[in-house]
Scaffold this active site. Structure first.
Site, PDB file in Angstrom:
ATOM      1  N   LYS A   1       0.854  -1.203   0.000  1.00 18.16           N
ATOM      2  CA  LYS A   1       0.000   0.000   0.000  1.00 18.16           C
ATOM      3  C   LYS A   1       0.882   1.242   0.000  1.00 18.16           C
ATOM      4  CE  LYS A   1       0.825   1.536   4.356  1.00 18.16           C
ATOM      5  NZ  LYS A   1       1.506   2.783   4.660  1.00 18.16           N
TER       6      LYS A   1
ATOM      7  N   ASP B   1      -2.467  -1.891  10.227  1.00 17.43           N
ATOM      8  CA  ASP B   1      -2.649  -1.846   8.763  1.00 17.43           C
ATOM      9  C   ASP B   1      -3.264  -3.124   8.204  1.00 17.43           C
ATOM     10  OD1 ASP B   1      -1.672   0.702   8.380  1.00 17.43           O
ATOM     11  OD2 ASP B   1       0.381   0.066   7.955  1.00 17.43           O
TER      12      ASP B   1
END
Length: 287
Positions: free
Chosen positions: A10, A136
């Protein structure tokens, strides 16, 4: 029984730190999206109930400290699974880079074992479990593009940004997120405009997205590692549309619409930094 699951990295389009919480964590608000640089997680069911892990790079823990191992153990314990698993991680995402490499490996392990062990859990349930492993992990369970709040685990999914190329540049050092947070002075941070970024994404306005890129942790990382600031300046000098540090760093990325420009940035950096990647923005969720 064997399964290979893709675990994409990401990047942060924005990262804002709002305040320090009573639990010692920081309250964040950020826009994250997935890019097509991915680890591959090979999962093989072991009938005798043992759990083993192997990583193809030496500097990643291949023991119970590994987040993918923790994910497997959590599922096995919580749902009383009798079978075991061998996890083999093919590492392509740089380590300690601000790209959620460990978190995405854990998320891919959750998704893959949900299938292999026939647990029948929804992505929402997997994301909830993922929050127990790391902030995350829930985002990585879904993939796509989202606004993350709280410690990063409260997600609001938004549409994908317009397609573009992403040049990722990881300098040779790692960065400790803990050290960076320790250096943050929340009162004097430069806060990105998350609402404006979300609007730009929804309007598919690439130039405005590039203009709204912002990461409140950059200054703290730059003061501890001036070479990361120099790298950002260098990338900007090659004429990218937008340049930002991802996460707590040290990876710097550039957004460009044009592949020949992406290649030019890549070639300009390749002699200077070992780990440079040109990938597409993914931005859409896992099925």
């Amino acid at each position: 029984m064997h399964r290979i699951v893709k675990a994409p990295a990401k990047i942060n389009l924005t990262l804002d730190v709002l305040r320090k919480r009573n639990d010692g964590y920081h309250e964040v608000e950020m826009v994250m999206t997935t890019v097509d640089l991915a680890d591959r997680i090979h999962l093989t069911v072991l009938p005798e109930g043992t759990m083993t892990i192997d990583v193809d790079k030496g500097f990643v823990p291949s023991n119970e400290q590994n987040l993918a191992y923790k994910a497997a153990k959590l599922l096995k314990t919580r749902f009383n699974v009798q079978e075991g698993v061998h996890i083999y991680i093919e590492k392509n995402i740089p380590v300690s880079a601000g790209l959620a490499g460990g978190s995405t490996d854990a998320a891919a392990t959750l998704r893959g074992l949900n299938d292999l062990w026939n647990l029948g859990l929804s992505l929402d349930e997997l994301a909830e479990l993922g929050a127990e492993i790391g902030s995350d992990v829930p985002f990585c369970v879904y993939g796509g593009t989202a606004i993350a709040r709280g410690r990063g685990e409260k997600l609001e999914h938004i549409p994908a940004p317009p397609p573009c190329w992403v040049v990722l540049v990881k300098p040779p050092m790692g960065v400790s997120t803990k050290d960076i947070y320790g250096k943050l002075k929340v009162d004097s941070l430069k806060h990105p405009d998350t609402a404006s970024m979300v609007e730009a994404i929804k309007e598919k306005d690439f130039n405005r997205i590039c203009k709204e890129l912002g990461n409140a942790m950059e200054e703290a990382t730059f003061s501890l590692n001036p070479e990361v600031l120099n790298l950002k300046k260098r990338v900007k000098g090659f004429g990218a549309n937008g340049v930002l540090m991802s996460g707590s760093g040290p990876t710097i990325y550039a957004l460009v619409q044009n592949q020949s420009r992406a290649d030019r940035i890549y070639n300009g950096l390749k002699g200077f930094v070992d780990q440079v990647f040109v990938v597409r923005l993914l931005g859409s969720r896992h099925e």
